[in-house]
Design a protein around this motif. Structure first.
Motif, mmCIF file in Angstrom:
data_model
loop_
_atom_site.group_PDB
_atom_site.id
_atom_site.type_symbol
_atom_site.label_atom_id
_atom_site.label_comp_id
_atom_site.label_asym_id
_atom_site.label_seq_id
_atom_site.Cartn_x
_atom_site.Cartn_y
_atom_site.Cartn_z
ATOM 1 N N ASP A 290 -2.530 21.700 22.940
ATOM 2 C CA ASP A 290 -1.453 21.978 21.992
ATOM 3 C C ASP A 290 -1.065 23.446 21.943
ATOM 4 O OD1 ASP A 290 -1.151 19.349 21.304
ATOM 5 O OD2 ASP A 290 -2.109 19.517 19.337
ATOM 6 N N ASN A 291 -1.972 24.358 22.345
ATOM 7 C CA ASN A 291 -1.673 25.792 22.451
ATOM 8 C C ASN A 291 -1.420 26.463 21.101
ATOM 9 O OD1 ASN A 291 0.345 24.906 25.312
ATOM 10 N ND2 ASN A 291 -1.823 25.414 25.303
ATOM 11 N N LEU A 292 -2.347 26.278 20.153
ATOM 12 C CA LEU A 292 -2.294 27.077 18.939
ATOM 13 C C LEU A 292 -2.528 28.550 19.278
ATOM 14 C CD1 LEU A 292 -4.374 24.896 16.427
ATOM 15 C CD2 LEU A 292 -1.912 25.280 16.403
ATOM 16 N N TYR A 293 -1.839 29.481 18.612
ATOM 17 C CA TYR A 293 -0.916 29.335 17.502
ATOM 18 C C TYR A 293 0.514 29.614 17.960
ATOM 19 C CZ TYR A 293 -5.154 29.296 14.754
ATOM 20 O OH TYR A 293 -6.365 28.966 14.254
ATOM 21 N N SER A 294 0.861 29.105 19.131
ATOM 22 C CA SER A 294 2.240 29.201 19.577
ATOM 23 C C SER A 294 3.117 28.286 18.737
ATOM 24 C CB SER A 294 2.344 28.817 21.053
ATOM 25 O OG SER A 294 2.086 27.430 21.227
ATOM 26 N N ASP A 295 4.399 28.627 18.629
ATOM 27 C CA ASP A 295 5.389 27.804 17.932
ATOM 28 C C ASP A 295 4.909 27.411 16.539
ATOM 29 O OD1 ASP A 295 7.449 27.119 20.235
ATOM 30 O OD2 ASP A 295 5.445 26.889 21.079
ATOM 31 N N SER A 296 4.284 28.336 15.860
ATOM 32 C CA SER A 296 3.656 28.045 14.568
ATOM 33 C C SER A 296 4.131 29.015 13.501
ATOM 34 C CB SER A 296 2.126 28.150 14.673
ATOM 35 O OG SER A 296 1.596 27.208 15.579
ATOM 36 N N LEU A 297 4.108 28.538 12.259
ATOM 37 C CA LEU A 297 4.215 29.412 11.104
ATOM 38 C C LEU A 297 2.797 29.627 10.596
ATOM 39 C CD1 LEU A 297 6.030 30.921 9.087
ATOM 40 C CD2 LEU A 297 6.040 28.843 7.687
ATOM 41 N N VAL A 298 2.348 30.874 10.620
ATOM 42 C CA VAL A 298 0.967 31.205 10.278
ATOM 43 C C VAL A 298 0.973 32.091 9.038
ATOM 44 C CG1 VAL A 298 -1.227 32.117 11.111
ATOM 45 C CG2 VAL A 298 0.424 31.163 12.740
ATOM 46 N N ALA A 299 0.215 31.698 8.034
ATOM 47 C CA ALA A 299 0.056 32.498 6.825
ATOM 48 C C ALA A 299 -1.251 33.272 6.931
ATOM 49 C CB ALA A 299 0.048 31.607 5.583
ATOM 50 N N LEU A 300 -1.156 34.603 6.854
ATOM 51 C CA LEU A 300 -2.317 35.470 6.999
ATOM 52 C C LEU A 300 -2.532 36.287 5.732
ATOM 53 C CD1 LEU A 300 -1.596 37.004 10.546
ATOM 54 C CD2 LEU A 300 -2.999 34.989 10.016
ATOM 55 N N ASP A 301 -3.789 36.589 5.449
ATOM 56 C CA ASP A 301 -4.123 37.571 4.423
ATOM 57 C C ASP A 301 -3.614 38.927 4.912
ATOM 58 O OD1 ASP A 301 -5.546 39.669 3.020
ATOM 59 O OD2 ASP A 301 -6.916 38.145 2.279
ATOM 60 N N ALA A 302 -2.669 39.510 4.197
ATOM 61 C CA ALA A 302 -2.033 40.735 4.674
ATOM 62 C C ALA A 302 -2.976 41.928 4.685
ATOM 63 C CB ALA A 302 -0.814 41.055 3.812
ATOM 64 N N ALA A 303 -4.057 41.865 3.937
ATOM 65 C CA ALA A 303 -5.005 42.974 3.899
ATOM 66 C C ALA A 303 -6.025 42.908 5.022
ATOM 67 C CB ALA A 303 -5.726 43.009 2.549
ATOM 68 N N THR A 304 -6.314 41.691 5.519
ATOM 69 C CA THR A 304 -7.407 41.540 6.484
ATOM 70 C C THR A 304 -6.995 40.865 7.788
ATOM 71 O OG1 THR A 304 -8.069 39.362 5.629
ATOM 72 C CG2 THR A 304 -9.019 41.311 4.558
ATOM 73 N N GLY A 305 -5.880 40.152 7.801
ATOM 74 C CA GLY A 305 -5.487 39.386 8.978
ATOM 75 C C GLY A 305 -6.135 38.024 9.070
#
Length: 736
Positions: A290-305
């Motif tokens: 499936d090739n994560l995380y291509s073509d994805s909406l990813v929510a990240l902690d902005a302080a740590t990634g």
């Protein structure tokens, strides 16, 4: 994430437009007040790409409104280059406007007059798109982050001088720190980074074929340029998602990069990252899974990634269906409850809407079976996700009944060619035996301009391209006696320009006679730096690049030379097993889209309910309009902005060179302003000294038949304060 669907993939019904906004009463009121000052807005700038960190592209200004927008006039103009595309969504901080020229030189203007204050040219040139900048300020310091080629510079916003303490002499090199030889990394920050406190978070554009950089999302200290964290969009061994790739993919795979821009929930500290497709775009035997995380909406902690949640919109992408737009954060009402949401638009014409904290879809998403491929070595995904609502804002499958009726000859030609192609809807794998229709096309649905949202109502405004394209896979083979120039072309160029170098003009240039248009030095510079839609290819070894330049300049007739395999700088063979036959628009015999209009639309979608409020054609072809074929819509690049004055402003259309104002409630066209070149950018609005302005960047790069050049154009209402009149449009800043 699964759900049930009714299978509808038709366009939303166009609702009747109520006669509001410029009603008879409204016109009478405007006439009666023509000698009185306009309401004075609170001065408001536009200091963030997308208007605010949430990417809403919304302004609270009301001086320009439904009742008076028809009185807008041009008040200043700034020349920004003789050629090349300007796609910049400028920033306005206080009384200063910041933007780019067509060669990616940064500048500052007086936002009220267009007078140049400074410009910054870093020394190297860049043919890449530059869509915006990032402004940061604290109680004691401020910085303007601009890009050029592979670098991000920190400038003093007052002088345009680099900040010596940032990175290496005022800049950071985004090619570094990716676990690959920096000289091999084609990395270009075409969309600006976003901020969370004192952290600059960035993505980038990279190559469309191997070797391409891995699309790591990175965060830097705004004061020092020090790397704070990285998120691997191609997971490293033992990271969540690595099992969706072949073993060791993180060391060799590329792409899955965030080129379209980011949005951030500053209160919660969450950054939302839309990613692109993996390399190769159209064939994936080297990347099974499936090739994560291509073509994805990813929510990240902005302080740590740290990853919080993700949604993948295309599994094992074989259609270059990367997310083309920044996300938009807004609040909607569902079941009587207010929900903070994130909306993501797509090339397919879908809108995915999620709870921005949990990632739970606010409308059901169904995993539907899709056709399998028949190309040896390929393993396609058996299902792909389809949102149940909102309905797609672009058409999903081309049929005979939808073919153009512009003229009998155009229809007959389109029908004959259509019957040689496959047209079976979304996610049909490409074949080697005949062309496959991709509808909406490779530049279809939403684009990089982004969507606008009204935070008061939960309505999303999105423009769409609605024309079909087609292509097929072709074996990327070379003759046994081919020299290094031809081999370099096959390895790096044929996927876009075709095996015959014919391209798909005007979007992908014909290279058969490029030597008659450009010098060898100019060809070499374009290969390294890129230009417009084309990424740069710094990864091609110098000897191979020289051979490629000679082969192209000679029209493909250069001496054969040696027969060695083409290499990248680091020595890795890069030729793809397949190329595509080109990025081909399905056009009629006269060069117009071979489908019935509309060819481009502007849409208002109520994300509280998933229903469309209105849909209108966006743009037209002047020569067709002159013959009575009006409001066809046209391809469009650049997005809308919305205002509390009840206006949606948008340029975007290629051929008619207009800025338009629509009533945000009804979609009624209220005003058009003439532009010198196409407004293929997203406008901004701001106020200085109590006067509201609307500014858009324009350029001729996408319409080679039209005038060439670039300029920023400012509009405002006539200045009647104290009996004064605005300066005539002829008083223009030249920016020399």
């Amino acid at each position: 994430m699964t759900a049930r669907t009714n299978g509808s993939n038709g366009l939303a019904r166009v609702l009747p437009l109520s006669i509001t906004g410029l009603s008879i009463a409204g016109l009478a009121l405007a006439a009666a007040s023509s000698c009185t000052p306009y309401p004075q807005p609170t001065d408001r700038d536009w200091r963030t790409y997308g208007g605010d960190p949430a990417g809403q592209r919304y302004s609270t200004l009301t001086q320009i409104n439904r009742d008076n927008v028809a009185q807008l006039t041009e008040v200043w103009r700034f020349a920004a280059g003789d050629e090349g595309g300007v796609q910049t969504h400028p920033l306005v901080v206080g009384t200063t406007l910041y933007g780019y020229t067509s060669d990616q030189t940064a500048f500052a203007l007086d936002a009220a007059t267009g007078r140049e204050l400074w410009r910054f040219a870093p020394g190297q040139t860049s043919g890449q798109a530059a869509r915006g900048m990032t402004y940061w300020a604290s109680a004691r310091d401020e910085r303007l982050f601009v890009s050029n080629a592979s670098f991000i510079y920190a400038l003093d916003p007052g002088s345009g001088e680099p900040v010596a303490g940032f990175g290496d002499g005022g800049r950071i090199d985004l090619r570094e720190g990716l676990g690959r030889d920096p000289e091999q990394n084609a990395v270009f920050p075409t969309s600006p980074g976003t901020l969370f406190r004192d952290t600059l978070i960035v993505g980038f554009r990279t190559a469309e074929n191997a070797p391409a950089a891995p699309g790591d999302i990175r965060a830097y200290d705004v004061r020092t340029g020090r790397l704070k964290w990285s998120f691997h969009t191609i997971p490293h061994d033992r990271e969540v998602g690595h099992e969706t790739w072949p073993a060791g993919a993180a060391r060799t795979a590329g792409g899955a990069n965030a080129w379209a821009g980011l949005a951030v929930d500053t209160r919660r500290g969450i950054v939302y990252v839309p990613t692109g497709s993996p390399v190769f775009d159209f064939f994936g035997s080297n990347r099974k899974g499936d090739n994560l995380y291509s073509d994805s909406l990813v929510a990240l902690d902005a302080a740590t990634g740290k990853r919080l949640w993700h949604f993948q919109a295309v599994h094992h992408d074989l259609w270059d269906r990367d997310f083309p737009s920044p996300p938009t954060l807004l609040t909607v009402t569902r079941g009587g409850r207010r929900i903070d949401a994130v909306a993501q638009t797509t090339k397919q014409g879908f809108v995915f809407v999620f709870d921005r904290v949990t990632g739970k879809p606010l409308f059901p998403i169904e995993e539907r079976p899709v056709p399998a491929g028949d190309v040896p070595g390929e393993t396609t995904s058996p299902t792909q996700p389809f949102p149940i609502a909102p309905a797609p804002f672009a058409r999903q499958q081309l049929t005979e009944a939808m073919l153009t009726r512009r003229t009998p000859a155009a229809h007959a030609d389109a029908l004959a060619r259509f019957r040689t192609m496959r047209s079976a809807g979304q996610f049909v794998p490409l074949s080697t035996d005949r062309d496959t229709i991709v509808f909406p096309g490779f530049d279809g649905g939403a684009e990089w301009g982004g969507s606008a949202a009204d935070p008061r109502t939960g309505v999303l405004y999105v423009n769409s391209n609605d024309v079909p394209w087609y292509t097929r896979l072709v074996p990327n083979t070379v003759a046994r006696d081919a020299g290094p120039g031809e081999r370099a072309y096959r390895a790096n160029c044929s996927s876009c320009h075709g095996a015959d170098r014919g391209g798909s003009p005007p979007d992908v240039p014909d290279l058969t006679m490029v030597g008659s248009r450009l010098t060898a030095a100019a060809i070499a510079a374009t290969i390294v730096q890129g230009r417009g839609r084309m990424p740069g290819f710094p990864q091609i070894a110098a000897a191979d690049r020289a051979a490629l330049v000679a082969w192209l300049a000679s029209g493909g007739k250069a001496p054969v030379g040696d027969r060695r395999e083409v290499t990248s700088t680091g020595g890795t063979a890069v030729r793809e097993p397949y190329a595509i036959s080109g990025y081909n628009k399905f056009q009629d015999i006269d060069g117009y889209p071979a489908v019935r209009p509309p060819w481009g639309t502007l849409n208002a979608i109520d994300l509280n309910t998933g229903r469309y409020l209105w849909k209108v054609p966006l743009g037209e072809y002047p020569e067709l309009a002159a013959r009575g074929m009006r409001n066809t819509g046209s391809e469009n690049y650049g997005g809308p902005i919305a205002t509390a004055g009840g206006i949606v402003f948008i340029g975007a259309t290629i051929h008619d060179r207009k800025l338009r104002a629509f009533d945000s409630r009804t979609g009624r066209l209220l005003w058009t302003g003439d532009l010198p070149f196409a407004g293929n950018a997203t406008p901004v609005t701001y106020s200085v000294a109590g006067r509201q302005y609307v500014v858009i960047a324009t350029s001729g790069a996408r319409d080679k038949k039209g005038p060439q050049g670039a300029a920023y154009i400012a509009f405002a209402l006539p200045d009647r304060r104290g009996g004064r009149t605005a300066a005539a449009p002829a008083a223009r800043a030249r920016g020399q």
